[in-house]
Design an enzyme around this catalytic site. Structure first.
Site, mmCIF file in Angstrom:
data_model
loop_
_atom_site.group_PDB
_atom_site.id
_atom_site.type_symbol
_atom_site.label_atom_id
_atom_site.label_comp_id
_atom_site.label_asym_id
_atom_site.label_seq_id
_atom_site.Cartn_x
_atom_site.Cartn_y
_atom_site.Cartn_z
ATOM 1 C CB SER A 111 64.372 -48.098 -2.184
ATOM 2 O OG SER A 111 63.686 -47.738 -3.749
ATOM 3 C CG ASP A 165 63.690 -47.852 3.719
ATOM 4 O OD1 ASP A 165 63.859 -48.638 2.847
ATOM 5 O OD2 ASP A 165 63.451 -46.524 4.615
ATOM 6 C CG ASP A 183 63.702 -46.566 -6.861
ATOM 7 O OD1 ASP A 183 63.074 -46.424 -6.902
ATOM 8 O OD2 ASP A 183 64.109 -45.614 -6.777
ATOM 9 C CE LYS A 206 67.745 -41.843 -3.246
ATOM 10 N NZ LYS A 206 66.022 -41.670 -4.075
ATOM 11 C CE LYS A 226 59.593 -41.554 -2.175
ATOM 12 N NZ LYS A 226 61.228 -42.030 -1.112
ATOM 13 C CB VAL A 268 63.440 -45.011 -9.685
ATOM 14 C CG1 VAL A 268 63.622 -45.464 -11.004
ATOM 15 C CG2 VAL A 268 64.532 -43.354 -9.598
ATOM 16 C CD GLU A 282 62.432 -38.657 -9.974
ATOM 17 O OE1 GLU A 282 61.706 -38.128 -8.922
ATOM 18 O OE2 GLU A 282 63.754 -39.288 -9.229
#
Ligand code: PSU
Ligand code: MN
Length: 299
Positions: free
Chosen positions: A131, A129, A133, A150, A75, A95, A14
Site C-alpha cells: 500500500s 502489492d 499508505d 489490517k 479510491k 490513509v 478518510e
C-alpha cells in the site's frame, strides 16, 4: 486550503472507508457517528475527499451522503492522485491521501480503521502489492490513529516496513501492535503511551526536531469485539485466494477481501470494524486536544 487556526483541535478522516470499505447503510451511519464522536470529545472532524479535482478537508453532510451512495467511486492513493486532480474527478481518500490533505491543511491528527501495508503472498507468486499508505507514512509528518495494519496483511512484513520507513509505532495502552480485528499481533511497538499527553510529547519532539515520518498510534479494537487470530486466519487465506482467482488487483484487493470476510465470517467483523473506528476517532480527538496550542516547529 489552510484551515487549522492556532489552537484548533482538528481531526482529519478518510473517506475510502465510507466509499469502498463498508457496506451501505452502515457506511453513512458510521461516517456520521465518527464525526459526532470527535465533536463529543471537544474536537472538530474534517472528513477528506477529492471533489471534482479539489482536495477538501471537511466535506458537508450532503457530500457524505454522496460518497456513501455513489457506485464505482475512485479510491485516491499517492499513485493515482495527480491524475485524479488533473482530470477533475471525485475520489475517496485512503490513509495516504488523507495524510497528504491533512498536512497541507495544517491538520496534525487523523483517524482511520486499519492502515494498508504489505499484502500476503498467496500461492506461489509474491503479490508485490504494498500500500502507498506506507510511502505516505514515511514522508508526511502527521499523527495517524488506527488499530494498526489490517488483519488481512502480512503483519510481520508490514511491521518491518514501518520501521524502515522511520514511522514511530505507538501502542495505545499496549506493548504490542494491534492488527485491526486482532487486538495483539504479537509484534512490538516502539513506545507505549497511556495518555494523549504522552502521545503529544512524542509528536511534539518529532515536529520540533524536524523528523519527516508519521507517528502511528495503534489502538486495540475494544476487547468485547476482538477476534482471535486462529478463528479468522482460514477465512483470510480463502479470501485472498478468491481475489487472485478472480483477477482482483491493486486498489480493489482490500475492499474485495474485507467484503468477502464480512460475508463469510458474519456481522462480528462489521461490528468490530465500527467499534474500533469510533474508538480511534475518540483517541484521535484527545490527541488533537493535547496538541492544540503546542507549537509544531521550533520558533
Ligand atoms: N480500513 C478499513 N477499511 C478500509 C480501509 C482501511 O477498515 O476501507 C482503506 C483505507 O483507506 C486504507 C486503504 O488507506 O484501505 C488501503 O488500501 P490499499 O491496500 O489498496 O492501499
Ligand atoms: Mn494495494
Amino acid at each position: 486550503m489552510p484551515d487549522a487556526h492556532a489552537g484548533a483541535a482538528l481531526v482529519a478522516l478518510e473517506s475510502s472507508v465510507i466509499a469502498q470499505g463498508l457496506p451501505r447503510p452502515h457506511n453513512l451511519a458510521l461516517a456520521r457517528t465518527v464525526e459526532a464522536a470527535i465533536r463529543d470529545e471537544g474536537a472538530e472532524p474534517r472528513t477528506t475527499a477529492i471533489l471534482e479535482g479539489r482536495p477538501v478537508a471537511g466535506v458537508d453532510d450532503e457530500t457524505l451522503v454522496r460518497l456513501s451512495a455513489t457506485d464505482g467511486l475512485a479510491k485516491a492513493n499517492l499513485a493515482n492522485l495527480a491524475a485524479i486532480l488533473a482530470t477533475r474527478r471525485t475520489a475517496a481518500t485512503t490513509v495516504a491521501t488523507t495524510a497528504w490533505i491533512a498536512h497541507r491543511a495544517g491538520i496534525r491528527v487523523m483517524a482511520t480503521g486499519g492502515i494498508g501495508g504489505v499484502h500476503r503472498t498467496v500461492g506461489e507468486e509474491p503479490s508485490h502489492d504494498v500500500s502507498s499508505d506506507l510511502t505516505a507514512l514515511a514522508s508526511i509528518p502527521v499523527t495517524v490513529v488506527s488499530s494498526g495494519p489490517k488483519t488481512l496483511l502480512d503483519l510481520p512484513a508490514t511491521r518491518e516496513r514501518l520501521e524502515t520507513a522511520g514511522v514511530t509505532v505507538v501502542g495505545w495502552r499496549t506493548d504490542r501492535m494491534p492488527g485491526f480485528w486482532v487486538a495483539d499481533s504479537g509484534l512490538p511497538v516502539d513506545v507505549r503511551c497511556d495518555s494523549a499527553a504522552q502521545v503529544a510529547d512524542i509528536v511534539g519532539a518529532r515536529d520540533r526536531h524536524g523528523l519527516p515520518a508519521a507517528v502511528l498510534v495503534c489502538v486495540p479494537v475494544p476487547e468485547s469485539h476482538a477476534v482471535e487470530p486462529g478463528t479468522i486466519e482460514p477465512a483470510i487465506r480463502e479470501a485472498m485466494l478468491a481475489a487472485r482467482e478472480r483477477g482482483v488487483a491493486a486498489g480493489a484487493v482490500t475492499p474485495f477481501v474485507l467484503a468477502w470476510l464480512r460475508e463469510t465470517v458474519g456481522d462480528r467483523l462489521l461490528n468490530a470494524n465500527l467499534a474500533l473506528l469510533e474508538r480511534n476517532a475518540r483517541v484521535a480527538a484527545r490527541v488533537a486536544l493535547a496538541l492544540a496550542g503546542r507549537p509544531d516547529r521550533l520558533s
